[in-house]
Design a protein around this motif. Structure first.
Motif, PDB file in Angstrom:
ATOM      1  N   GLY A   1       0.833  -1.189   0.000  1.00 31.25           N
ATOM      2  CA  GLY A   1       0.000   0.000   0.000  1.00 31.25           C
ATOM      3  C   GLY A   1       0.873   1.246   0.000  1.00 31.25           C
ATOM      4  N   ILE A   2       0.491   2.238  -0.781  1.00 29.49           N
ATOM      5  CA  ILE A   2       1.275   3.469  -0.868  1.00 29.49           C
ATOM      6  C   ILE A   2       0.342   4.669  -0.743  1.00 29.49           C
ATOM      7  CG2 ILE A   2       2.889   4.844  -2.223  1.00 29.49           C
ATOM      8  CD1 ILE A   2       3.694   2.363  -3.737  1.00 29.49           C
ATOM      9  N   ASP A   3       0.694   5.590   0.131  1.00 27.97           N
ATOM     10  CA  ASP A   3      -0.007   6.871   0.201  1.00 27.97           C
ATOM     11  C   ASP A   3       0.422   7.690  -1.011  1.00 27.97           C
ATOM     12  OD1 ASP A   3      -0.943   9.408   0.634  1.00 27.97           O
ATOM     13  OD2 ASP A   3      -0.053   9.659   2.628  1.00 27.97           O
ATOM     14  N   ALA A   4      -0.440   7.728  -2.024  1.00 32.40           N
ATOM     15  CA  ALA A   4      -0.145   8.448  -3.268  1.00 32.40           C
ATOM     16  C   ALA A   4      -0.888   9.773  -3.327  1.00 32.40           C
ATOM     17  CB  ALA A   4      -0.510   7.575  -4.471  1.00 32.40           C
ATOM     18  N   SER A   5      -1.355  10.261  -2.194  1.00 39.58           N
ATOM     19  CA  SER A   5      -2.210  11.451  -2.183  1.00 39.58           C
ATOM     20  C   SER A   5      -1.493  12.690  -2.693  1.00 39.58           C
ATOM     21  CB  SER A   5      -2.741  11.701  -0.761  1.00 39.58           C
ATOM     22  OG  SER A   5      -1.675  11.911   0.154  1.00 39.58           O
ATOM     23  N   ARG A   6      -0.170  12.762  -2.527  1.00 42.88           N
ATOM     24  CA  ARG A   6       0.564  13.953  -2.943  1.00 42.88           C
ATOM     25  C   ARG A   6       0.823  13.994  -4.452  1.00 42.88           C
ATOM     26  NH1 ARG A   6       2.429  16.958   1.480  1.00 42.88           N
ATOM     27  NH2 ARG A   6       1.036  16.412   3.190  1.00 42.88           N
ATOM     28  N   THR A   7       0.613  12.892  -5.136  1.00 44.31           N
ATOM     29  CA  THR A   7       0.930  12.849  -6.568  1.00 44.31           C
ATOM     30  C   THR A   7      -0.112  13.544  -7.428  1.00 44.31           C
ATOM     31  OG1 THR A   7      -0.206  10.732  -6.928  1.00 44.31           O
ATOM     32  CG2 THR A   7       2.107  10.649  -6.264  1.00 44.31           C
ATOM     33  N   THR A   8      -1.298  13.794  -6.886  1.00 47.34           N
ATOM     34  CA  THR A   8      -2.367  14.400  -7.683  1.00 47.34           C
ATOM     35  C   THR A   8      -2.384  15.915  -7.566  1.00 47.34           C
ATOM     36  OG1 THR A   8      -3.945  14.095  -5.857  1.00 47.34           O
ATOM     37  CG2 THR A   8      -3.822  12.344  -7.509  1.00 47.34           C
ATOM     38  N   SER A   9      -1.389  16.487  -6.873  1.00 47.61           N
ATOM     39  CA  SER A   9      -1.311  17.939  -6.726  1.00 47.61           C
ATOM     40  C   SER A   9      -1.107  18.600  -8.086  1.00 47.61           C
ATOM     41  CB  SER A   9      -0.153  18.299  -5.795  1.00 47.61           C
ATOM     42  OG  SER A   9       0.077  19.689  -5.778  1.00 47.61           O
ATOM     43  N   GLY A  10      -1.794  19.711  -8.298  1.00 48.98           N
ATOM     44  CA  GLY A  10      -1.672  20.412  -9.567  1.00 48.98           C
ATOM     45  C   GLY A  10      -0.344  21.123  -9.714  1.00 48.98           C
ATOM     46  N   GLU A  11       0.232  21.585  -8.614  1.00 49.63           N
ATOM     47  CA  GLU A  11       1.516  22.273  -8.635  1.00 49.63           C
ATOM     48  C   GLU A  11       2.479  21.502  -7.748  1.00 49.63           C
ATOM     49  OE1 GLU A  11       1.038  26.345  -7.527  1.00 49.63           O
ATOM     50  OE2 GLU A  11      -0.113  26.864  -9.320  1.00 49.63           O
ATOM     51  N   ARG A  12       3.202  20.568  -8.343  1.00 49.22           N
ATOM     52  CA  ARG A  12       4.066  19.677  -7.577  1.00 49.22           C
ATOM     53  C   ARG A  12       5.384  20.349  -7.243  1.00 49.22           C
ATOM     54  NH1 ARG A  12       2.675  16.218 -11.963  1.00 49.22           N
ATOM     55  NH2 ARG A  12       0.838  14.973 -11.484  1.00 49.22           N
ATOM     56  N   THR A  13       5.728  20.341  -5.967  1.00 49.11           N
ATOM     57  CA  THR A  13       7.047  20.774  -5.532  1.00 49.11           C
ATOM     58  C   THR A  13       7.889  19.517  -5.303  1.00 49.11           C
ATOM     59  OG1 THR A  13       6.258  20.873  -3.250  1.00 49.11           O
ATOM     60  CG2 THR A  13       6.191  22.908  -4.539  1.00 49.11           C
ATOM     61  N   GLY A  14       9.007  19.658  -4.596  1.00 50.22           N
ATOM     62  CA  GLY A  14       9.950  18.557  -4.484  1.00 50.22           C
ATOM     63  C   GLY A  14       9.381  17.259  -3.955  1.00 50.22           C
ATOM     64  N   THR A  15       8.645  17.310  -2.828  1.00 50.62           N
ATOM     65  CA  THR A  15       8.144  16.064  -2.241  1.00 50.62           C
ATOM     66  C   THR A  15       7.066  15.423  -3.106  1.00 50.62           C
ATOM     67  OG1 THR A  15       6.603  17.352  -0.864  1.00 50.62           O
ATOM     68  CG2 THR A  15       8.701  16.699   0.123  1.00 50.62           C
ATOM     69  N   GLU A  16       6.259  16.238  -3.799  1.00 51.97           N
ATOM     70  CA  GLU A  16       5.250  15.676  -4.690  1.00 51.97           C
ATOM     71  C   GLU A  16       5.907  15.011  -5.896  1.00 51.97           C
ATOM     72  OE1 GLU A  16       4.903  18.949  -3.705  1.00 51.97           O
ATOM     73  OE2 GLU A  16       3.167  18.857  -2.356  1.00 51.97           O
ATOM     74  N   GLN A  17       6.952  15.660  -6.444  1.00 49.35           N
ATOM     75  CA  GLN A  17       7.693  15.058  -7.557  1.00 49.35           C
ATOM     76  C   GLN A  17       8.353  13.752  -7.113  1.00 49.35           C
ATOM     77  OE1 GLN A  17       7.522  15.907 -10.592  1.00 49.35           O
ATOM     78  NE2 GLN A  17       7.241  18.114 -10.790  1.00 49.35           N
ATOM     79  N   TYR A  18       8.874  13.759  -5.908  1.00 53.26           N
ATOM     80  CA  TYR A  18       9.495  12.551  -5.344  1.00 53.26           C
ATOM     81  C   TYR A  18       8.493  11.394  -5.327  1.00 53.26           C
ATOM     82  CZ  TYR A  18      11.306   9.472  -1.625  1.00 53.26           C
ATOM     83  OH  TYR A  18      11.723   8.392  -0.885  1.00 53.26           O
ATOM     84  N   SER A  19       7.315  11.641  -4.790  1.00 53.00           N
ATOM     85  CA  SER A  19       6.293  10.594  -4.732  1.00 53.00           C
ATOM     86  C   SER A  19       5.949  10.070  -6.120  1.00 53.00           C
ATOM     87  CB  SER A  19       5.013  11.124  -4.066  1.00 53.00           C
ATOM     88  OG  SER A  19       5.197  11.321  -2.697  1.00 53.00           O
ATOM     89  N   LEU A  20       5.699  10.991  -7.034  1.00 52.23           N
ATOM     90  CA  LEU A  20       5.265  10.608  -8.381  1.00 52.23           C
ATOM     91  C   LEU A  20       6.290   9.726  -9.073  1.00 52.23           C
ATOM     92  CD1 LEU A  20       3.261  10.950 -10.757  1.00 52.23           C
ATOM     93  CD2 LEU A  20       4.593  12.959 -11.429  1.00 52.23           C
ATOM     94  N   HIS A  21       7.522  10.191  -9.151  1.00 49.86           N
ATOM     95  CA  HIS A  21       8.536   9.461  -9.920  1.00 49.86           C
ATOM     96  C   HIS A  21       8.970   8.174  -9.222  1.00 49.86           C
ATOM     97  CE1 HIS A  21       8.754  12.549 -12.920  1.00 49.86           C
ATOM     98  NE2 HIS A  21       9.004  13.469 -12.013  1.00 49.86           N
ATOM     99  N   LEU A  22       9.016   8.195  -7.898  1.00 50.89           N
ATOM    100  CA  LEU A  22       9.384   6.985  -7.174  1.00 50.89           C
ATOM    101  C   LEU A  22       8.327   5.912  -7.341  1.00 50.89           C
ATOM    102  CD1 LEU A  22      11.108   5.313  -5.300  1.00 50.89           C
ATOM    103  CD2 LEU A  22      10.167   6.573  -3.358  1.00 50.89           C
ATOM    104  N   ILE A  23       7.057   6.261  -7.204  1.00 52.65           N
ATOM    105  CA  ILE A  23       5.982   5.274  -7.357  1.00 52.65           C
ATOM    106  C   ILE A  23       5.984   4.712  -8.772  1.00 52.65           C
ATOM    107  CG2 ILE A  23       3.484   4.926  -7.340  1.00 52.65           C
ATOM    108  CD1 ILE A  23       3.349   7.066  -5.117  1.00 52.65           C
ATOM    109  N   ARG A  24       6.150   5.563  -9.769  1.00 52.13           N
ATOM    110  CA  ARG A  24       6.204   5.073 -11.153  1.00 52.13           C
ATOM    111  C   ARG A  24       7.319   4.049 -11.331  1.00 52.13           C
ATOM    112  NH1 ARG A  24       5.392  10.746 -14.590  1.00 52.13           N
ATOM    113  NH2 ARG A  24       3.092  10.749 -14.561  1.00 52.13           N
ATOM    114  N   ALA A  25       8.492   4.338 -10.773  1.00 55.96           N
ATOM    115  CA  ALA A  25       9.618   3.416 -10.906  1.00 55.96           C
ATOM    116  C   ALA A  25       9.366   2.119 -10.144  1.00 55.96           C
ATOM    117  CB  ALA A  25      10.899   4.085 -10.411  1.00 55.96           C
ATOM    118  N   MET A  26       8.728   2.205  -8.987  1.00 53.96           N
ATOM    119  CA  MET A  26       8.427   0.998  -8.211  1.00 53.96           C
ATOM    120  C   MET A  26       7.456   0.088  -8.956  1.00 53.96           C
ATOM    121  SD  MET A  26       8.068   2.806  -4.445  1.00 53.96           S
ATOM    122  CE  MET A  26       7.415   1.339  -3.636  1.00 53.96           C
TER     123      MET A  26
END
Length: 369
Positions: free
Chosen positions: A4-29
């Protein structure tokens, strides 16, 4: 195994560092682990193309107006927990599986408490302590953050794994002059400029950058060069804007606000140098993005930044305005130095990939298999 992954930060319209981190890391996983099932928890409906579609991936969209993590996600963990929960960019819900893992990005609020409101500082302290105490394992962005957790919170060293992030995928240097000119005109940067990318807030030490730029802006070598500050407004941004307005060369300081991601590569590629004067950084993703776009780096020599840039940057003490002034002048008048930093940066950035980061995180998540 259900991850299970908390992906709530990936849907932000204006992604800063931590949101980008979540998005790209989850995609790679999702791409690397072809055996596990993934359950992604979102507060908002994600775009169809946000993550790779697969029969192994399940979305749990669970809207809730406030306290989503501690009430709604906690309830989800109570009634239908995964085998392991990973929280990449926030705090563990109050109710969570015993087998939970979280990422701690930095402890900057301890090093520079004046850069945060009292309420945000208290919450960051509580949430980070909570993650460090209740996670089975903790992921740290850097060795600097790992050492902070050990020294400041007493976290056991064998509980912390360093997994270096990477830059934004798809970035490539832009050499098409028409594209460069179009983007430069859109944001009013001119064709010669220094660039900073990040949230406008005190921790970023932008006051020193603005004063350093203003001090040398009228040198012959600096004729027409501008300072471009890219990013959304953070806490106490008014002080930064006021300072920029008060200096004599205020007409050569450009605030772009948050930019379209498609404009990032052209803006970086066209810059004389990328400048990060921060007092503290847990990692510094924009440095990798700048190196990818063949932009020379000038950055402070504190916290995790030396880990990121190695020898591929001009570094300086963030309290030494004169050192920053000299660095800006050097990069302006010495083309050979710029080319050398570009070459070293391209080599350095190869050491940081989302695949490597994801592989390390997956090893931690599968640790109790």
């Amino acid at each position: 195994m259900i991850i299970g992954i908390d992906a709530s930060r990936t849907t932000s319209g204006e992604r800063t560092g931590t949101e980008q981190y979540s998005l790209h890391l989850i995609r790679a996983m999702l791409k690397l682990d072809q055996k596990s099932r993934f359950r992604l928890y979102c507060r908002d409906e994600p775009p169809v193309d946000l993550f790779e579609q697969s029969e192994r991936t399940e979305y749990r969209v669970i809207p809730f107006p406030r306290l989503w993590t501690h009430i709604r996600l906690s309830w989800e963990m109570a009634v239908n927990p995964p085998d392991v929960l990973f929280v990449p960019s926030h705090v563990l819900p109050l109710i969570h599986p015993k087998n939970s893992v979280s990422t701690v990005h930095d402890l900057g609020y301890i090093h520079y408490p004046q850069a945060h409101t009292r309420s945000s500082r208290l919450y960051l302290d509580w949430s980070t302590r909570y993650n460090a105490k209740h996670s089975r394992q903790v992921i740290a962005d850097s060795e600097a953050t790992r050492q902070d957790l050990i020294k400041l919170y007493g976290t056991e060293s064998n509980k912390i794994t360093v997994a270096y992030p990477a830059g934004q995928r798809g970035l490539v240097p832009v050499t098409d002059n028409a594209i460069l000119e179009q983007v430069q005109q859109r944001y009013g940067t001119g064709d010669r400029y220094f660039i900073y990318v990040g949230t406008l807030q005190p921790r970023k030490n932008l006051g020193t950058l603005i004063r350093a730029f203003a001090a040398i802006a009228n040198h012959d070598e600096m004729h027409s060069i501008r300072l471009v500050l890219v990013g959304r407004k953070g806490w106490l941004y008014e002080d930064i804007l006021a300072l920029a307005h008060d200096v004599k060369v205020s007409d050569r300081i450009v605030f772009t606000g948050y930019i379209d991601q498609q404009d990032l590569a052209p803006l970086l590629s066209g810059a004389l140098a990328f400048v990060m004067p921060s007092w503290y950084e847990g990692f510094g993703l924009p440095l990798l993005e700048a190196m990818t776009c063949e932009t020379p780096i000038i950055c402070s020599n504190v916290s995790s930044l030396p880990e990121v840039v190695g020898d591929a940057a001009i570094t300086f003490d963030p309290a030494d305005q004169g050192a920053l002034e000299r660095a800006l002048l050097r990069i302006t008048v010495d083309p050979a130095l710029r080319e050398n930093l570009i070459s070293q940066g391209l080599e350095r950035v190869q050491a940081f990939t989302w695949e490597s980061c994801a592989r390390t995180v997956l090893e931690v998540l599968h640790g109790n298999d």
